[in-house]
Design a protein around this motif. Structure first.
Motif, PDB file in Angstrom:
ATOM      1  N   LEU A 104       0.815  -1.212   0.000  1.00 21.78           N
ATOM      2  CA  LEU A 104       0.000   0.000   0.000  1.00 21.78           C
ATOM      3  C   LEU A 104       0.853   1.270   0.000  1.00 21.78           C
ATOM      4  N   SER A 105       2.154   1.141   0.315  1.00 19.22           N
ATOM      5  CA  SER A 105       3.040   2.308   0.332  1.00 19.22           C
ATOM      6  C   SER A 105       3.091   2.947  -1.050  1.00 19.22           C
ATOM      7  N   GLY A 106       2.978   4.266  -1.068  1.00 16.50           N
ATOM      8  CA  GLY A 106       3.010   5.000  -2.330  1.00 16.50           C
ATOM      9  C   GLY A 106       1.695   4.967  -3.098  1.00 16.50           C
ATOM     10  N   SER A 109      -5.550   5.494  -1.271  1.00 15.08           N
ATOM     11  CA  SER A 109      -6.563   4.591  -0.736  1.00 15.08           C
ATOM     12  C   SER A 109      -7.858   5.358  -0.507  1.00 15.08           C
ATOM     13  N   PRO A 110      -8.929   5.006  -1.233  1.00 16.95           N
ATOM     14  CA  PRO A 110     -10.213   5.660  -0.991  1.00 16.95           C
ATOM     15  C   PRO A 110     -10.785   5.205   0.349  1.00 16.95           C
ATOM     16  N   ILE A 111     -11.339   6.144   1.088  1.00 12.12           N
ATOM     17  CA  ILE A 111     -11.906   5.875   2.404  1.00 12.12           C
ATOM     18  C   ILE A 111     -13.335   6.407   2.429  1.00 12.12           C
ATOM     19  N   LYS A 112     -14.263   5.579   2.887  1.00 12.11           N
ATOM     20  CA  LYS A 112     -15.623   6.040   3.152  1.00 12.11           C
ATOM     21  C   LYS A 112     -15.721   6.255   4.652  1.00 12.11           C
ATOM     22  N   VAL A 123     -15.605   3.868   9.466  1.00 11.53           N
ATOM     23  CA  VAL A 123     -14.702   3.977   8.325  1.00 11.53           C
ATOM     24  C   VAL A 123     -14.764   2.680   7.546  1.00 11.53           C
ATOM     25  N   ALA A 124     -14.736   2.779   6.229  1.00 11.46           N
ATOM     26  CA  ALA A 124     -14.603   1.604   5.374  1.00 11.46           C
ATOM     27  C   ALA A 124     -13.482   1.895   4.382  1.00 11.46           C
ATOM     28  N   TRP A 125     -12.582   0.938   4.247  1.00  8.75           N
ATOM     29  CA  TRP A 125     -11.480   1.105   3.303  1.00  8.75           C
ATOM     30  C   TRP A 125     -11.254  -0.197   2.556  1.00  8.75           C
ATOM     31  N   TRP A 134     -13.931  -4.636   1.161  1.00 10.33           N
ATOM     32  CA  TRP A 134     -13.993  -3.461   2.037  1.00 10.33           C
ATOM     33  C   TRP A 134     -13.958  -3.908   3.490  1.00 10.33           C
ATOM     34  N   LEU A 135     -13.137  -3.262   4.287  1.00 10.62           N
ATOM     35  CA  LEU A 135     -13.065  -3.527   5.719  1.00 10.62           C
ATOM     36  C   LEU A 135     -13.769  -2.392   6.446  1.00 10.62           C
ATOM     37  N   ASN A 136     -14.622  -2.736   7.387  1.00 11.31           N
ATOM     38  CA  ASN A 136     -15.355  -1.737   8.166  1.00 11.31           C
ATOM     39  C   ASN A 136     -14.728  -1.623   9.551  1.00 11.31           C
ATOM     40  N   GLU A 137     -14.551  -0.385   9.993  1.00 12.76           N
ATOM     41  CA  GLU A 137     -13.952  -0.127  11.294  1.00 12.76           C
ATOM     42  C   GLU A 137     -14.757   0.944  12.015  1.00 12.76           C
ATOM     43  N   LYS A 138     -14.631   0.947  13.341  1.00 13.11           N
ATOM     44  CA  LYS A 138     -15.243   1.998  14.142  1.00 13.11           C
ATOM     45  C   LYS A 138     -14.146   2.615  14.999  1.00 13.11           C
TER      46      LYS A 138
END
Length: 163
Positions: A104-106, A109-112, A123-125, A134-138
């Motif tokens: 992922l370096s460089g 990354s779109p973030i919802k 957050v979802a990325w 997509w991973l969902n986080e709080k």
């Protein structure tokens, strides 16, 4: 003319001062802040529990961010970069370096994201950057607060500290 110049300087200084105050992390109501990842799990009896992780994200008002992790023997920065807000629910992280996921370096990354309230953000990325997974986080905002012991007793009595 001299008075107009002085007036412009004063107005600009007041405006700059007001903007600076709004950018302070402890009083922010936007995504700017220090956030802690939480893990909410459902138990077999249907109850939910909230697990505080050792993962934190600092989102600065200047468009930079970094993520760090507290481990048993050390605290490390695992990712840093800059971000651009595209709308009230999307941003793009420009990842300079990510030591946990070096591919992922460089990359961008779109973030919802969604501010559920002023202290909780979902957050979802996309882990694969193609938007297929997509991973969902709080995340919860760290408060400006007096530290407490495990039993809930203040470790510092407010108003007793000399400045």
């Amino acid at each position: 003319m001299k008075h107009i110049l002085v007036l412009l300087i004063v107005v600009f200084s007041v405006k700059l001062s007001a903007q600076t105050e709004q950018n302070h992390i402890p009083i922010s109501k936007s995504i700017v802040g220090i956030w802690r990842l939480i893990d909410e799990r459902k138990l077999t009896n249907g109850e939910s529990i909230r697990i505080l992780t050792g993962d934190y994200k600092v989102i600065n008002a200047d468009g930079t961010y970094y993520t760090f992790a507290t481990l048993p023997n050390e605290t490390i920065i695992v990712q840093y970069g800059s971000y651009e807000i595209e709308s009230d629910s999307t941003l793009v992280e420009h990842i300079i370096e990510n030591v946990l996921h070096p591919r992922l370096s460089g990359k961008d990354s779109p973030i919802k994201y969604n501010l559920i309230d002023e202290n909780t953000m979902s957050v979802a990325w996309s882990y694969n950057l193609e938007g297929k997974i997509w991973l969902n986080e709080k995340w919860i905002r760290l408060p400006l607060a007096v530290p407490r012991s495990a039993s809930g007793i203040n470790l510092v009595q407010p108003g007793t500290q000399k400045h």
